[in-house]
Scaffold this active site. Structure first.
Site, PDB file in Angstrom:
ATOM      1  CE  LYS A 103      -2.024  -1.253   3.850  1.00 42.16           C
ATOM      2  NZ  LYS A 103      -1.358  -2.479   3.852  1.00 42.16           N
ATOM      3  NE  ARG A 160       6.984  -0.525  10.827  1.00 36.22           N
ATOM      4  CZ  ARG A 160       5.395  -0.791   9.670  1.00 36.22           C
ATOM      5  NH1 ARG A 160       5.680  -0.043   8.820  1.00 36.22           N
ATOM      6  NH2 ARG A 160       4.629  -0.831  10.271  1.00 36.22           N
ATOM      7  NE  ARG A 212       1.621  -4.690  11.378  1.00 38.65           N
ATOM      8  CZ  ARG A 212       2.942  -4.505  11.000  1.00 38.65           C
ATOM      9  NH1 ARG A 212       4.152  -4.839  11.090  1.00 38.65           N
ATOM     10  NH2 ARG A 212       2.969  -3.685   9.636  1.00 38.65           N
ATOM     11  NE  ARG A 261      -3.739  -1.405  10.175  1.00 37.79           N
ATOM     12  CZ  ARG A 261      -2.953  -0.198   9.358  1.00 37.79           C
ATOM     13  NH1 ARG A 261      -2.695   0.935   9.566  1.00 37.79           N
ATOM     14  NH2 ARG A 261      -1.774  -0.859   9.316  1.00 37.79           N
ATOM     15  NE  ARG A 315       6.973  -2.864   6.155  1.00 36.04           N
ATOM     16  CZ  ARG A 315       6.087  -2.798   6.496  1.00 36.04           C
ATOM     17  NH1 ARG A 315       5.510  -1.638   5.243  1.00 36.04           N
ATOM     18  NH2 ARG A 315       5.917  -3.075   7.295  1.00 36.04           N
TER      19      ARG A 315
HETATM   20  P1  ADP Z   1       1.298  -1.206   7.561  1.00 39.04           P
HETATM   21  O1  ADP Z   1       2.590  -0.417   6.259  1.00 39.04           O
HETATM   22  O2  ADP Z   1       2.375  -2.552   7.701  1.00 39.04           O
HETATM   23  O3  ADP Z   1      -0.018  -1.705   6.658  1.00 39.04           O
HETATM   24  P2  ADP Z   1       0.830   0.843   9.074  1.00 39.04           P
HETATM   25  O4  ADP Z   1       2.578   1.431   8.765  1.00 39.04           O
HETATM   26  O5  ADP Z   1       0.044   1.494   8.130  1.00 39.04           O
HETATM   27  O6  ADP Z   1       1.497  -0.957   8.849  1.00 39.04           O
HETATM   28  O7  ADP Z   1       0.314   0.529  10.697  1.00 39.04           O
HETATM   29  C1  ADP Z   1       0.911   0.282  12.376  1.00 39.04           C
HETATM   30  C2  ADP Z   1       1.063   0.299  12.917  1.00 39.04           C
HETATM   31  O8  ADP Z   1       0.096   1.737  13.699  1.00 39.04           O
HETATM   32  C3  ADP Z   1      -1.013  -0.544  13.210  1.00 39.04           C
HETATM   33  O9  ADP Z   1      -0.042  -2.120  13.295  1.00 39.04           O
HETATM   34  C4  ADP Z   1      -1.607   0.096  13.691  1.00 39.04           C
HETATM   35  O10 ADP Z   1      -1.385  -0.496  15.355  1.00 39.04           O
HETATM   36  C5  ADP Z   1      -1.148   0.904  13.676  1.00 39.04           C
HETATM   37  N1  ADP Z   1      -2.493   2.225  13.536  1.00 39.04           N
HETATM   38  C6  ADP Z   1      -2.082   2.737  11.811  1.00 39.04           C
HETATM   39  N2  ADP Z   1      -3.165   3.377  11.023  1.00 39.04           N
HETATM   40  C7  ADP Z   1      -4.063   2.652  11.605  1.00 39.04           C
HETATM   41  C8  ADP Z   1      -5.867   3.378  11.854  1.00 39.04           C
HETATM   42  N3  ADP Z   1      -6.567   3.558  10.353  1.00 39.04           N
HETATM   43  N4  ADP Z   1      -5.827   2.373  13.179  1.00 39.04           N
HETATM   44  C9  ADP Z   1      -5.800   1.834  14.403  1.00 39.04           C
HETATM   45  N5  ADP Z   1      -4.299   1.357  13.950  1.00 39.04           N
HETATM   46  C10 ADP Z   1      -3.807   2.309  13.323  1.00 39.04           C
HETATM   47  P1  ADP Z   2       1.796  -1.856   2.936  1.00 41.73           P
HETATM   48  O1  ADP Z   2       2.381  -0.577   3.299  1.00 41.73           O
HETATM   49  O2  ADP Z   2       1.100  -2.325   2.847  1.00 41.73           O
HETATM   50  O3  ADP Z   2       2.719  -2.364   4.503  1.00 41.73           O
HETATM   51  P2  ADP Z   2       4.235  -1.545   1.864  1.00 41.73           P
HETATM   52  O4  ADP Z   2       4.250  -0.655   0.410  1.00 41.73           O
HETATM   53  O5  ADP Z   2       5.047  -1.198   2.926  1.00 41.73           O
HETATM   54  O6  ADP Z   2       3.460  -2.436   2.153  1.00 41.73           O
HETATM   55  O7  ADP Z   2       5.424  -2.544   1.572  1.00 41.73           O
HETATM   56  C1  ADP Z   2       6.150  -3.891   2.344  1.00 41.73           C
HETATM   57  C2  ADP Z   2       7.160  -4.697   1.528  1.00 41.73           C
HETATM   58  O8  ADP Z   2       7.090  -5.132   0.874  1.00 41.73           O
HETATM   59  C3  ADP Z   2       8.421  -3.394   1.366  1.00 41.73           C
HETATM   60  O9  ADP Z   2       9.918  -3.889   2.245  1.00 41.73           O
HETATM   61  C4  ADP Z   2       8.443  -3.250  -0.030  1.00 41.73           C
HETATM   62  O10 ADP Z   2       9.439  -2.621  -0.559  1.00 41.73           O
HETATM   63  C5  ADP Z   2       8.101  -4.483  -0.577  1.00 41.73           C
HETATM   64  N1  ADP Z   2       7.163  -4.800  -1.119  1.00 41.73           N
HETATM   65  C6  ADP Z   2       6.730  -3.735  -1.935  1.00 41.73           C
HETATM   66  N2  ADP Z   2       5.593  -4.233  -3.329  1.00 41.73           N
HETATM   67  C7  ADP Z   2       6.168  -4.943  -3.794  1.00 41.73           C
HETATM   68  C8  ADP Z   2       6.019  -6.383  -4.209  1.00 41.73           C
HETATM   69  N3  ADP Z   2       4.808  -5.575  -5.601  1.00 41.73           N
HETATM   70  N4  ADP Z   2       7.085  -7.276  -4.850  1.00 41.73           N
HETATM   71  C9  ADP Z   2       7.346  -7.308  -4.061  1.00 41.73           C
HETATM   72  N5  ADP Z   2       8.120  -6.319  -2.583  1.00 41.73           N
HETATM   73  C10 ADP Z   2       6.999  -5.673  -2.853  1.00 41.73           C
END
Ligand code: ADP
Ligand code: ADP
Ligand code: ZN
Length: 214
Positions: free
Chosen positions: A13, A160, A171, A88, A127
């Site tokens: 995302k 992270r 998660r 979320r 990541r």
């Molecule tokens: P990822 O990129 O792996 O999806 P995020 O960076 O979006 O993770 O979120 C990391 C953490 O921050 C989540 O596991 C949650 O604890 C918190 N968080 C982020 N956005 C929200 C939201 N909209 N509602 C509740 N918790 C959130």
């Molecule tokens: P999210 O925001 O949904 O948690 P991220 O964009 O941070 O996810 O991506 C999670 C991990 O996967 C990062 O290390 C990123 O560089 C990698 N990644 C993202 N898109 C792809 C893809 N299409 N193929 C392989 N790895 C990816």
């Protein structure tokens, strides 16, 4: 253009949201980044959020809804924005819909980036994140030019705490239970679109551009 990114943690995302924000010149609003910035600045919000984030749990709705509702009303959001990591939960989505309705607005696209759970743990352990500018990389799929250093801003990259395998599993459970129902919610709103997130980053992006229009 108002866009919501949906998908499991690690689906890509953030990666896609950044590219969309660059191309369409709209702000990228990541609630995870907002919380992490608050944690590094030692704010009250950061302290509260951290206890949940470290356990792989969601931060309570009341700590996130007002923050986003305020953010999307700022001047730079007039032409649209991309929400990454929000909503979320169903109550968060309902609060967003209501707040936008009052402004005579609505979400135009909810983009679901589909990636099966099997692929997620591998992605997360590779990541690397820049706490300074929010850029994310992957040691195999998207490496930096210099190991451990952000290409964009030159700061140090971290793994992270919540990307460790035990927390990632938690998660994913939370995702299936609380966030996945949003797919149906936005289908009913008539704005859901899906892309195959297992493809190469560039291919995922072109699929999104095909949907949004050039
Ligand atoms: P990822 O990129 O792996 O999806 P995020 O960076 O979006 O993770 O979120 C990391 C953490 O921050 C989540 O596991 C949650 O604890 C918190 N968080 C982020 N956005 C929200 C939201 N909209 N509602 C509740 N918790 C959130
Ligand atoms: P999210 O925001 O949904 O948690 P991220 O964009 O941070 O996810 O991506 C999670 C991990 O996967 C990062 O290390 C990123 O560089 C990698 N990644 C993202 N898109 C792809 C893809 N299409 N193929 C392989 N790895 C990816
Ligand atoms: Zn950086």
């Amino acid at each position: 253009m108002k866009i919501v990114m949906l998908g499991a943690p690690g689906a890509g995302k953030g990666t896609q949201a950044k590219m969309i924000a660059d191309k369409y010149q709209i702000p990228h609003i990541s609630t995870g980044d907002i919380f992490r910035a608050n944690i590094s600045n030692g704010t009250e919000l950061g302290k509260k959020a951290k206890t949940y984030m470290d356990q792989g749990l969601l931060v309570p709705d009341e700590l996130v809804v007002d923050l986003v509702v305020d953010r999307v009303q700022q001047d730079d959001c007039k032409k649209g924005y991309i929400l990454d990591g929000f909503p979320r939960t169903i109550p968060q989505a309902e609060a967003l819909t209501e707040a936008l309705k009052k402004l005579g607005e609505k979400v135009d696209f909810a983009i679901n980036v589909e990636v099966p759970d099997e692929n997620i743990v591998k992605r997360m352990s590779g990541r690397r994140a820049c706490v300074s500018c929010g850029s994310t990389y992957h040691i195999v799929y998207n490496p930096t030019k210099v190991e451990g250093v952000c290409d964009k801003c030159g700061n140090e990259l971290i793994l992270r705490e919540d990307d460790k395998p035990e927390t990632v599993k938690k998660r994913l459970d939370v995702y299936h239970e609380q966030t996945q129902p949003l797919i149906e919610y936005y289908t009913n709103e008539g704005v859901l679109v899906e892309v195959d997130g297992t493809k190469d980053m560039k291919d995922v992006f072109s699929a999104i551009v095909d949907i949004l229009g050039a």
